[in-house]
Design an enzyme around this catalytic site. Structure first.
Site, short mmCIF file in Angstrom:
data_model
loop_
_atom_site.label_atom_id
_atom_site.label_comp_id
_atom_site.label_asym_id
_atom_site.label_seq_id
_atom_site.Cartn_x
_atom_site.Cartn_y
_atom_site.Cartn_z
N SER A 95 41.03 -3.33 17.05
CA SER A 95 40.69 -3.81 15.70
C SER A 95 39.49 -4.73 15.64
CB SER A 95 41.90 -4.50 15.09
OG SER A 95 42.87 -3.56 14.71
N LYS A 139 36.63 -3.84 13.33
CA LYS A 139 36.59 -4.17 11.90
C LYS A 139 35.41 -5.09 11.57
CE LYS A 139 41.51 -3.57 10.85
NZ LYS A 139 41.99 -2.95 12.09
N SER A 172 44.31 -7.82 9.62
CA SER A 172 43.90 -6.62 10.36
C SER A 172 44.38 -5.35 9.68
CB SER A 172 44.44 -6.68 11.81
OG SER A 172 43.70 -5.81 12.64
#
Length: 539
Positions: free
Chosen positions: A187, A190, A369
């Site tokens: 993640s 991102k 997230s």
């Protein structure tokens, strides 16, 4: 040359005593003969020139007679002369190898009078041993850093480590372990998606969901614009996404615009996003059903297609579009037929609702997230940049969005917008450079900084996530970073406000055969960065 580096020079020849005149009888040598006491003169070049006074031949004969009469006395005198001459030679040699020697002049007659004449000595040209090449530009001295985290970096829980730490003020790399090697980010990706969205869509862009008139009387067409936050909850009830628009509000606008005309059919236009709607490298059962983190990525859905519209994670369906249309019909108060199609060009708008601006979407997605918002933004970036509307278009689309930041994107591959795919690849060195811009709030990236979880305080580094505990708790409140986890990979990247006041940017990837305890090993390593600050050693 410093004074301490100058070689010592022997006594000035002009001050060297003249040896006494050896004894001689009155018949052999006059008592005050200038020839016996006058030393040889020197030329300007330093070579000796013999003095030639009158009576040289007689002088030589007298000397030989004196030597025969007084041999012991003359032997002693000769030794003294030799001593003086040797001493004078030493001085001359010292002058030759030392500082420029002063020329010494002797008056033709009488007591020697010293004179000094400036003599320029050319600076010797240094020679270079051809066997020892010398660099054209000598490297400047660098600081020796002594705070090592080598032991923490060698922790087996980190698996195959890729990491880099940079002093955000100077740009100097302080620590590096395979830092330029692209690896799966989880993640942490991102942050790249957010940066591309800010650059491509703009911070104030809002994602619309519209309804237009169809091609036949009473027909309405609902057009999905990609907003995953559109909520099915009625007015007064808050969904998971803060400030989300309501599909109830959209239906009410349509009824008002129809002016009492009955709705005869509903057409759904969700063509903005192309198939496949599930990324092939994702584990569908794990992500959609068990964990409930990710939906099928269609251009029309409500509440990120969660079963529970208020939960962070909740199982998702296999048909997000149908769920959204179901609630649209409910609020319209009709059960007319539904079909898929495309909105007529230039059709009259009957209603529109919009998402929160991109900055708000990024802030919320970064804190928890959220995969769904990030997949939406990545797809919209690819479409806006002309790359296409499928997962295959994301690499070209996102990289185009990142171009304006001026950081080399070599080695980066974008497989999705959330980081869920193990096919994503980004080198830690890219992240350390990007986070310098985030820290400095360049190009609107301050929103990414504001949305970063804070160790021990908020988001996925906050209470309940078991992060930065024990000895690592020293860094609580000082680490602002994005977390990441996929099968065979745990990641953390962001900013450390070190104990010595130095801002550091870092990225740590623990890859390969790693388990959940890799998170604690990462926290320990990052806490080490915090304690070392600018004294962090790469050793």
């Amino acid at each position: 040359m410093h004074e301490s580096d100058q070689p010592d020079v022997g006594p000035d020849p002009s001050t060297t005593p003249i040896p006494p005149t050896p004894p001689a009888d009155s018949s052999a040598l006059p008592a005050h003969s200038s020839a016996a006491s006058e030393p040889p003169t020197t030329t300007g070049s330093g070579r000796r020139a013999a003095a030639r006074p009158a009576g040289v031949a007689g002088f030589g004969a007298g000397v030989m007679t004196a030597i025969r009469k007084h041999p012991k006395t003359w032997i002693a005198a000769a030794g003294a002369v030799a001593f003086v001459l040797l001493g004078t030679g030493s001085v001359a040699l010292g002058a030759t190898i030392g500082a420029p020697a002063a020329a010494v002049g002797i008056a033709p007659t009488g007591t020697p009078t010293p004179t000094r004449t400036a003599s320029a000595t050319p600076t010797p040209t240094p020679t270079v041993d051809p066997a020892r090449p010398v660099p054209a530009n000598q490297a400047a001295a660098t600081r020796v850093r002594t705070c090592s985290v080598a032991g923490l970096a060698a922790d087996g829980r980190l698996g195959s480590l890729e990491a880099q730490v940079v002093n955000a003020k100077t740009g100097q790399t302080l620590f590096d372990r395979n830092g330029v090697k692209p690896g799966p980010t989880a993640s942490v990706l991102k942050t790249l998606t957010s940066a591309a969205a800010l650059a491509t869509l703009g911070p104030d862009y809002r994602v619309p969901t519209t309804v237009v008139a169809g091609s036949t009387p009473g027909q309405v067409v609902i057009v999905g614009g990609g907003d995953v936050t559109l909520s099915r909850l009625p007015a007064g009830q808050a969904s998971f996404y803060t400030g989300a628009p309501k599909i109830q509000d959209l239906a009410n606008q349509v009824k008002q615009a129809m002016g009492g005309q009955p709705i005869t059919s509903i057409v759904v236009d969700a063509t903005l996003f192309g198939a496949p709607f599930w990324q092939p490298s994702w584990d569908e059962r794990e992500e959609r059903v068990v964990e409930g983190s990710t939906p099928y990525m269609t251009a029309l859905m409500v509440d990120g297609d969660r079963d529970d519209p208020t939960a962070v994670e909740s199982p998702r369906s296999t048909d997000p579009v149908s769920r959204a249309v179901q609630y649209f019909q409910q609020y319209l108060g009709t059960s007319v037929g539904v079909s898929q199609g495309v909105a007529p060009a230039g059709a009259r708008q009957l209603g529109v609702v919009q998402s929160q601006p991109v900055t708000t979407l990024i802030d919320q997605a970064m804190r928890v997230s959220d995969n769904t918002i990030m997949e939406e933004l990545a797809r919209l970036v690819a479409i806006k940049n002309g790359a296409g509307n499928t997962f295959d278009a994301l690499n070209a689309g996102v990289l185009a969005g990142l171009k304006g930041y001026g950081i080399d994107t070599s080695g980066i591959h974008i497989a999705d917008g959330s980081g869920l795919s193990a096919d994503n690849a980004v080198p830690p060195s890219y992240l350390t450079q990007l986070f310098i811009k985030v820290l400095n709030r360049q190009n609107g990236l301050g929103v990414v900084y504001d949305g970063l979880p804070v160790a021990g305080k908020s988001g996925t580094l906050g209470p309940g996530y078991n992060r930065f505990t024990g000895s690592s708790s020293v860094a609580r409140g000082a680490v602002f970073a994005k977390t990441g986890w996929i099968d065979h990979g745990y990641t953390l990247s962001g900013i450390v406000n070190a104990a010595d006041g130095t801002p550091l940017t870092f990225a740590v990837f623990a890859l390969g055969n790693v388990g959940d305890n890799a998170k604690q090993a990462i926290d320990s390593l990052v806490a080490g960065f915090y304690k070392c600050g600018d004294n962090l050693s790469n050793g």
